[in-house]
Design an enzyme around this catalytic site. Structure first.
Site, PDB file in Angstrom:
ATOM      1  N   LYS A 115       0.842  -1.209   0.000  1.00  0.00           N
ATOM      2  CA  LYS A 115       0.000   0.000   0.000  1.00  0.00           C
ATOM      3  C   LYS A 115       0.870   1.249   0.000  1.00  0.00           C
ATOM      4  CE  LYS A 115      -2.651  -3.124  -0.040  1.00  0.00           C
ATOM      5  NZ  LYS A 115      -3.222  -3.591  -1.291  1.00  0.00           N
ATOM      6  N   GLU A 199      -2.449   7.855   8.326  1.00  0.00           N
ATOM      7  CA  GLU A 199      -3.274   8.769   7.527  1.00  0.00           C
ATOM      8  C   GLU A 199      -4.235   9.504   8.447  1.00  0.00           C
ATOM      9  OE1 GLU A 199      -5.411   6.484   4.601  1.00  0.00           O
ATOM     10  OE2 GLU A 199      -3.673   6.311   3.297  1.00  0.00           O
ATOM     11  N   HIS A 234     -15.745  -4.626   6.731  1.00  0.00           N
ATOM     12  CA  HIS A 234     -14.980  -4.720   5.484  1.00  0.00           C
ATOM     13  C   HIS A 234     -15.466  -5.817   4.569  1.00  0.00           C
ATOM     14  CE1 HIS A 234     -12.579  -1.705   7.301  1.00  0.00           C
ATOM     15  NE2 HIS A 234     -12.267  -2.492   8.298  1.00  0.00           N
ATOM     16  N   ARG A 291      -7.367  -7.696  -9.620  1.00  0.00           N
ATOM     17  CA  ARG A 291      -8.094  -8.922  -9.976  1.00  0.00           C
ATOM     18  C   ARG A 291      -9.474  -8.561 -10.524  1.00  0.00           C
ATOM     19  NH1 ARG A 291      -8.608  -7.996  -4.442  1.00  0.00           N
ATOM     20  NH2 ARG A 291     -10.765  -7.546  -3.869  1.00  0.00           N
TER      21      ARG A 291
HETATM   22  C1  MV4 Z   1      -9.678   4.761   5.514  1.00  0.00           C
HETATM   23  C2  MV4 Z   1     -10.851   5.197   6.172  1.00  0.00           C
HETATM   24  C3  MV4 Z   1     -10.850   6.471   6.699  1.00  0.00           C
HETATM   25  N1  MV4 Z   1      -9.752   7.239   6.607  1.00  0.00           N
HETATM   26  N2  MV4 Z   1      -8.618   5.585   5.438  1.00  0.00           N
HETATM   27  C4  MV4 Z   1     -11.022   0.254   4.805  1.00  0.00           C
HETATM   28  C5  MV4 Z   1     -10.684  -0.652   3.689  1.00  0.00           C
HETATM   29  C6  MV4 Z   1      -9.391  -0.176   3.195  1.00  0.00           C
HETATM   30  N3  MV4 Z   1      -9.298  -0.334   1.776  1.00  0.00           N
HETATM   31  C7  MV4 Z   1      -9.324   1.248   3.608  1.00  0.00           C
HETATM   32  N4  MV4 Z   1     -10.389   1.476   4.519  1.00  0.00           N
HETATM   33  C8  MV4 Z   1     -10.615   2.690   5.075  1.00  0.00           C
HETATM   34  N5  MV4 Z   1      -9.576   3.555   4.976  1.00  0.00           N
HETATM   35  C9  MV4 Z   1      -8.675   6.779   5.973  1.00  0.00           C
HETATM   36  N6  MV4 Z   1      -7.587   7.591   5.921  1.00  0.00           N
HETATM   37  C10 MV4 Z   1     -11.925   4.331   6.251  1.00  0.00           C
HETATM   38  C11 MV4 Z   1     -11.809   3.069   5.718  1.00  0.00           C
HETATM   39  C12 MV4 Z   1     -12.949   2.244   5.886  1.00  0.00           C
HETATM   40  C13 MV4 Z   1     -13.664   1.748   4.820  1.00  0.00           C
HETATM   41  C14 MV4 Z   1     -13.298   1.999   3.507  1.00  0.00           C
HETATM   42  C15 MV4 Z   1     -14.009   1.500   2.466  1.00  0.00           C
HETATM   43  C16 MV4 Z   1     -15.119   0.717   2.718  1.00  0.00           C
HETATM   44  C17 MV4 Z   1     -15.494   0.437   3.985  1.00  0.00           C
HETATM   45  C18 MV4 Z   1     -14.780   0.947   5.060  1.00  0.00           C
HETATM   46  C19 MV4 Z   1     -15.195   0.680   6.353  1.00  0.00           C
HETATM   47  C20 MV4 Z   1     -14.494   1.166   7.389  1.00  0.00           C
HETATM   48  C21 MV4 Z   1     -13.366   1.936   7.160  1.00  0.00           C
END
Ligand code: MV4
Length: 495
Positions: A115, A199, A234, A291
């Site tokens: 990442k 972040e 998630h 994918r």
């Molecule tokens: C985040 C976020 C808030 N702020 N990054 C969760 C999955 C991963 N791909 C990244 N995710 C998140 N990153 C920052 N800086 C909140 C999430 C997140 C989230 C993102 C997408 C779909 C569902 C989620 C559920 C909880 C938190």
């Protein structure tokens, strides 16, 4: 390309084989012991037992799968999603045996697996990122310094993580040291790589992802977005395309960003670029999934493009047959993941046999499934039974079709997430398109509200919010709960 080995199981194996058949390409299935009678095994032109029960004993054994491919004269391997689909070592081994891997290069997969590397690349190409660190943080003191600059709450993420694994929210400086230690030790134990970064924590974001498709001749298109905010822990439950919040302008901008990062890693085939969208409609690159994704059918329905066919075409060095201007969004699609899980009991896996299993069909209804009536849901793999994908000219029409299809879907023998999907559909926030990644946390109280009072009673400000009638709660009217009564119980015959 004459013969594809499909290194997967269940609905996605079948999905891939169907397109191969349409393209006059032979397919070879591999299967574990519990899957010996599975639909993907019966559908394939040839099926080969690889033994084993768990994934590690079967679908994850690279050498065995490549051996089968060689024995059966396969010129290509499609990995589906999960299992070996994002394993660069597998890609190298496949290609080392002169077999075509239907997917991106090992290098692109490897890069996006980190990442931090992905973020560095995005930054270099002027793609918006959530404010935070660009390299791994080495110490608590460094973390404190950075946190004080960006402000709390912050999020600690594992570089080798993704999909939400290994994330820690830190609300204030007092928690930082302990949360950082936990994040690092979790990253070491889960991924064998303790690199973490920080972040700013984006509050109430939406999860929007862009589908991309690139060939080996420098051509690339995006196929618009999917809105994937309705998830629990998630795990996505409901996905739709298009998103109700993207303007034409924003869609174009995010699509171009997605293509820029794809080109930056020489990406070929289909891929997905994930973004967060905040409450001010600012978007931030998160990661790229290298994918074919579970939720790809919603994109297929609104664009008319068969993404598996495109993957195969790209793998056999063809040029894209269309350009960005040929693509447009037509209608609206919603996907519901039907898991063998009990949504009234913490989404615990519900094992058993599909005593009754009748899928819905008809206009605007697509079911991608890997099971038949009478089959047992094995406990060894992902508990997804099927994906119900509904399509309409408008979002309202897609919702109406979805309700009708869920009512038609008869499953007895295991609990499923269908009642939960119905709960989502009937929720006012969902209807209005007014939701974010906290939808489930905000509105789902762990039980499906089974009963709602009559119109008259509703006017007297009483709503039963608990599934348990003895626990009748009298509360202020919750507009979101209006219409959220589920008729799943009525439609369901007891197992
Ligand atoms: C985040 C976020 C808030 N702020 N990054 C969760 C999955 C991963 N791909 C990244 N995710 C998140 N990153 C920052 N800086 C909140 C999430 C997140 C989230 C993102 C997408 C779909 C569902 C989620 C559920 C909880 C938190």
């Amino acid at each position: 390309m004459n013969k594809i080995l499909v290194a997967n199981r269940g609905e996605i194996a079948l999905r891939i084989m169907r397109t191969a058949k349409e393209m006059d390409i032979k397919t070879v299935a591999v299967f574990s012991d519990p899957d010996r009678n599975a639909p993907h095994v019966l559908f394939a032109d040839e099926s080969v037992a690889i033994g084993g029960t768990t994934s590690a004993e079967s679908y994850l054994i690279m050498d065995k799968i490549i051996e089968v491919a060689k024995e059966r004269g396969c010129d290509s391997i499609h990995p589906g999603y999960g299992f070996l689909s994002e394993n660069p070592e597998f890609v190298k081994k496949v290609e080392g045996n002169n077999i075509t891997f239907i997917g991106p290069s090992a290098e692109a997969i490897f890069l996006m697996g980190s990442k931090l590397e992905a973020k560095k690349l995005a930054k270099k190409h002027n793609i918006p990122l959530v404010p935070g660190t660009e390299s791994a943080i080495e110490s608590v003191s460094e973390a404190k310094e950075i946190a004080s600059k960006i402000g709390f709450p912050i999020l600690i993420k594992a570089s080798a993580g993704g999909g939400g694994k290994g994330m820690r929210v830190v609300k204030n400086a007092d928690e930082l040291e302990s949360q950082m230690e936990r994040a690092v030790s979790e990253a070491v134990s889960s991924f064998g790589d303790g690199s973490v970064f920080i972040e700013r924590y984006v509050l109430n974001p939406r999860h929007i992802e862009i589908q991309v498709l690139l060939d080996k001749h420098g051509n690339g298109v995006h196929l618009f977005e999917r809105e994937c905010s309705i998830q629990r822990r998630h795990q996505k439950v409901v996905e739709e395309a298009p998103s109700v919040v993207l303007s034409e302008e924003l869609r174009k901008e995010m699509g171009e960003c997605a293509l820029r990062i794809s080109r930056a890693c020489n990406y070929v085939g289909v891929g997905t670029v994930e973004f967060l969208l905040d409450d001010k409609n600012r978007y931030y690159f998160l990661e790229m999934n290298t994918r074919l994704q579970v939720e790809h059918p919603v994109t297929e329905l609104i664009t008319g493009v068969d993404l598996v066919r495109q993957q195969i075409n790209v793998a056999r060095n063809e040029k894209l047959a269309f350009s960005q201007n040929d693509l447009s969004i037509n209608g609206h699609a919603i996907e519901f993941r039907v898991y063998a899980e009990d949504s009234n009991n913490g989404f615990l896996p519900s094992t058993g046999t599909l005593k009754t299993y009748v899928e819905p069909n008809g206009n605007g209804v697509r079911v991608d499934s890997g099971y038949k009536e009478g089959m047992e849901i094995p406990i060894y793999y992902d508990p997804m039974i099927s994906k119900l994908v509904c399509y309409g000219a408008t979002r309202e029409e897609a919702i109406a079709k979805s309700k009708r299809a869920i009512a038609e879907y008869k499953i007895n023998g295991v609990e499923t997430t269908l009642p939960f999907c119905e709960f989502v559909l009937n929720h006012n926030s969902f209807k209005k398109g007014d939701f974010d990644t906290n939808f489930v946390n905000n509105y789902f109280e762990g039980k499906i509200p089974e009963l709602l009072l009559t119109e008259q009673e509703r006017n007297i400000v009483a709503v039963i919010t608990s599934g348990d009638l003895l626990e009748k709660k009298v509360v202020q009217i919750q507009p979101e709960l209006e219409n959220s009564v589920s008729n799943w119980k009525r439609n369901r015959s007891t197992p």
